[in-house]
Design an enzyme around this catalytic site. Structure first.
Site, mmCIF file in Angstrom:
data_model
loop_
_atom_site.group_PDB
_atom_site.id
_atom_site.type_symbol
_atom_site.label_atom_id
_atom_site.label_comp_id
_atom_site.label_asym_id
_atom_site.label_seq_id
_atom_site.Cartn_x
_atom_site.Cartn_y
_atom_site.Cartn_z
ATOM 1 C CG ASP A 1 -2.192 0.778 0.961
ATOM 2 O OD1 ASP A 1 -2.773 1.540 0.247
ATOM 3 O OD2 ASP A 1 -3.177 0.348 1.677
ATOM 4 C CG ASP B 1 -9.420 2.324 -0.024
ATOM 5 O OD1 ASP B 1 -8.962 1.054 -0.933
ATOM 6 O OD2 ASP B 1 -8.733 2.837 0.536
HETATM 7 C C1 GLA Z 1 -5.473 2.112 2.186
HETATM 8 C C2 GLA Z 1 -6.180 0.683 1.378
HETATM 9 C C3 GLA Z 1 -7.580 -0.499 2.078
HETATM 10 C C4 GLA Z 1 -6.608 -0.250 3.364
HETATM 11 C C5 GLA Z 1 -6.094 0.848 4.321
HETATM 12 C C6 GLA Z 1 -5.534 -0.318 5.645
HETATM 13 O O1 GLA Z 1 -6.641 3.197 2.490
HETATM 14 O O2 GLA Z 1 -6.391 1.508 0.109
HETATM 15 O O3 GLA Z 1 -7.481 -1.107 0.772
HETATM 16 O O4 GLA Z 1 -5.390 -1.375 3.012
HETATM 17 O O5 GLA Z 1 -5.691 1.257 3.292
HETATM 18 O O6 GLA Z 1 -4.753 1.054 6.471
#
Ligand code: GLA
Length: 730
Positions: free
Chosen positions: A480, A550
């Protein structure tokens, strides 16, 4: 043979099965852009540039050293500034005397088989030298010694041409490079519109069409990542171009940092297309003898609309960008714990979820954020990549053993490029983050960004991840990256090199990814950056799949996935079925609608199965069974868009697999509309002479009927309607 040179006409012909790209060596001095488009079978047409399409300067007979010689009217392949071409140059430099003038002229050419790899940068590749041919044109500036090499590779059967440039300082003094495009070309006739993919977090890859007027139209990022706001892709089309007809000139950049793609129309309607690193605040010191290599640009031309363009990108990316063990393997159906648990879980709870997941048919359990340091919320611990003993008393290793014992694979979330001010790492190395001394360190999600250009930072990340990946049988990593770069300064660079930071960051990231993917070839790496903030072909060189957004709301996903599919193959775009009501928009959708939206892509789950009713779990089990049956067709088939959520209420997609033997079609009607008696659509890209059986029934449809009379839809009433058809050619 994808490249030839005709010495008599002075024309280089770079061709693929369906496209041609021609360069005219003008007066043995400047490579001029002659043509890019549908395949032609003649490489003698220099007269194309002699036509009186320019007013003042019909210059083909004048010599470059004539006092009256002007470049303004010539179509260049890699233009310079300051010597009578007033459009945006392909590169910009400042020499040791403070001047920015150069005049590189043709010096040499060679054609080699295969495709050279780019130093320090990811790029497309071929497995055998027959798959591609490469033309290298060398230009030299006799005053300064500057040398520019232009690389063109033709992937003949894939219909893709790649370009990049290498700039070498062959002089005695250091030169400052202020910008260097990967590609530049001047089309005689500009197009009307530019198509771009833009948006923000939770609203990625939205398709926008912009009118191209006189001057510059650009899409770019200055955020340090390719960004949610602007995907490094643009397609240049005329108003009448659709999914199935019309010309498309498309560029996709194999780069994950600050970029710019632009079209510049001049006063005569000619158009200069450029793509490359964003020149804003870019300063690269080029010492005598050193070289700078630009990222690679992928060029796709289609004479059959956007569908054929996408298909070309998809096939090429699956075969010549994606690499490693997973390239030719179907991807596992995974369950990610983020929306199920957020930060609150422990060993036993994860196991309980894993048990239910296994029963449902899930193949991989991914433990998302919250497993390391003392991370109970998003305000701490990034950088401290060791398990939190409170939540995981037997560590990642113990958890992985237990999950594996159930017959499930396990994966783990990391955000390796980041550092929380509240972390042991920050307390030990406060200068490892990107910052400018005496200035505020802006926080974003309570975190700072590590200076990826530093070798010690790179080593730390490689060591921390290797320690965990080497300690147990992890099969997957979600990588990430949740903030953008501000106060771009590096404690490791001298003042005159601070302008290199943004590009060095990307090079550092690539170097780390190269080491880790080579060291752990069995691990499936998934790319994520707050969803789709770094959704680009550069990342695809290391990551077998990518989290598109997301936002898991099924209706929002129609647009996100429609846009993403413009360039990226469905196997790379992960799409998760999440809870209803959805956590981002609080909207409720049926499980079937959610399934149908995710099904044409790389399917996964992101919800708490422990909260589901037995009948829902049974339905989920059926979904996964169906997906596994269809998976090879979906993940290795050709995806096409039929109806666009950007142009009407409904969406329809199709996949043609196994040379057209299987045709899968999905239709979505998010909202009921009054008085719509006949709903239907035509199915392109199938064999109009063949008959098809609707799988699961005795019904036979003739291809010509599906293509021209079309399918009718069984909608009666209600929101969130979807329908799926699987046709098999008989
Ligand atoms: C980001 C990612 C999510 C999740 C969060 C965890 O927002 O896009 O999918 O993994 O971090 O903190």
């Amino acid at each position: 043979m994808g490249i030839t040179f005709n010495g008599e006409s002075g024309i280089f012909h770079i061709f693929t099965n369906r496209t041609s790209y021609q360069i005219l060596l003008y007066q043995n001095t400047y490579p001029l852009h002659l043509y890019w488009g549908h395949r032609v079978y003649d490489d003698t047409c220099s007269w194309q540039l002699e036509a009186p399409y320019r007013r003042a300067g019909i210059l083909l007979n004048s010599q470059p050293d004539d006092a009256m010689f002007s470049r303004e009217y010539l179509p260049f392949e890699y233009p310079c500034y300051g010597t009578s071409d007033f459009r945006t140059p392909a590169y910009d430099l400042t020499d040791s005397r403070g001047h920015g003038i150069s005049d590189p002229r043709f010096a040499d050419w060679k054609i080699v088989s295969g495709k050279p790899q780019l130093e320090g940068l990811p790029s497309s590749y071929c497995e055998s030298p027959e798959e591609a041919q490469t033309l290298i044109l060398t230009l030299k500036d006799s005053v300064s010694g500057l040398q520019i090499e232009l690389f063109y590779s033709a992937f003949e059967s894939s219909d893709v041409i790649t370009r990049h440039a290498r700039i070498t300082n062959g002089g005695q003094e250091t030169v400052m490079l202020n910008g260097a495009a990967s590609m530049s070309l001047d089309m005689k006739h500009g197009t009307d519109q530019m198509i771009q993919l833009c948006g923000t977090a939770l609203r990625e890859t939205h398709i926008e069409k912009r009118a191209l007027g006189t001057g510059v139209t650009a899409i770019e990022s200055l955020r340090g990542v390719s960004s949610h706001q602007a995907n490094p892709f643009a397609a240049f089309v005329n108003r009448d171009t659709t999914e199935t007809q019309g010309e498309v000139f498309a560029v996709s950049l194999v780069y994950s940092g600050n970029f710019r793609i632009q079209a510049e129309k001049d006063m005569y309607g000619s158009m200069r297309i450029q793509a490359g690193i964003n020149p804003y605040q870019f300063r690269w010191q080029l010492e005598p003898g050193s070289s700078f290599t630009t990222p690679e640009a992928l060029l796709v031309y289609s004479s059959e609309g956007l569908g054929a363009m996408s298909c070309c990108f998809h096939r090429f990316m699956r075969r010549h960008i994606s690499r490693g063990e997973y390239r030719d393997q179907v991807r596992p159906v995974l369950l990610n714990t983020w929306e199920a648990f957020y930060f609150s879980f422990n060993h036993d709870r994860v196991l309980e979820l894993a048990r239910t997941a296994k029963q449902a048919g899930i193949e991989l359990l991914v433990l998302d954020d919250g497993w390391f340091g003392h991370r109970d919320n998003d305000r701490s611990s990034l950088g401290d990549w060791y398990p939190d003993a409170k939540k995981l008393p037997r560590g990642i290793r113990g958890l992985c053993e237990d999950i594996n014992a159930m017959g499930l694979k396990m994966g783990l979330w990391f955000e390796p490029e980041m550092i929380s001010p509240d972390s042991d790492l920050y307390r030990a190395h406060p200068d490892w983050c990107i910052h400018v001394p005496d200035r505020k360190r802006t926080q974003w999600r309570s975190q700072l960004v590590l200076d990826m250009g530093r070798l010690d930072v790179q080593q730390y990340i490689i060591d921390s991840l290797s320690a965990i990946l080497g300690s147990c049988n992890l099969s997957y990593v979600k990588w990430d990256c949740n903030r953008r770069i501000t106060e771009a300064g590096s404690a490791a660079l001298p003042p005159e090199r601070q302008g290199e930071l943004m590009h060095r960051y990307v090079l550092g990231l690539y170097a780390v990814m190269k080491t880790l993917t080579e060291r752990f070839p069995h691990v499936l790496f998934e790319n994520c950056a707050s969803g789709g903030a770094r959704f680009d072909p550069g990342m695809m060189c290391y990551f077998a799949q990518n989290w598109a957004s997301d936002n898991t709301d099924a209706i929002s996903r129609l647009k996100i996935q429609q846009g993403a599919s413009m360039v990226y193959p469905p196997i790379w775009i992960t799409s998760h079925i999440s809870a209803s009501p959805n956590h981002q928009l609080n909207r409720s959708c049926s499980l079937q609608f959610r399934e149908h939206v995710c099904q044409p892509f790389n399917l996964g789950y992101e919800l708490d199965l422990l909260q589901m009713q037995p009948e829902e779990l049974a339905q989920l089990n059926e979904q996964i069974k169906t997906y596994k049956q269809l998976r090879p067709l979906i993940q290795f088939g050709d995806f096409y868009r039929i109806l666009s959520p950007f142009e009407g209420d409904d969406t329809a997609w199709m996949i043609s697999a196994e040379q057209g033997k299987h045709i899968l079609v999905w239709y979505y009607k998010p909202y009921a509309q009054p008085e719509e008696s006949y709903l239907g659509f035509k199915i392109p890209h199938l064999d109009e002479q063949a008959a098809y059986r609707l799988v699961g029934s005795d019904r036979i449809y003739h291809g010509s009927v599906l293509a021209h009379m079309g399918l009718t839809i069984d909608w009666k009433n209600g929101d969130h309607f979807s329908q799926f058809w699987h046709f098999e050619k008989i």
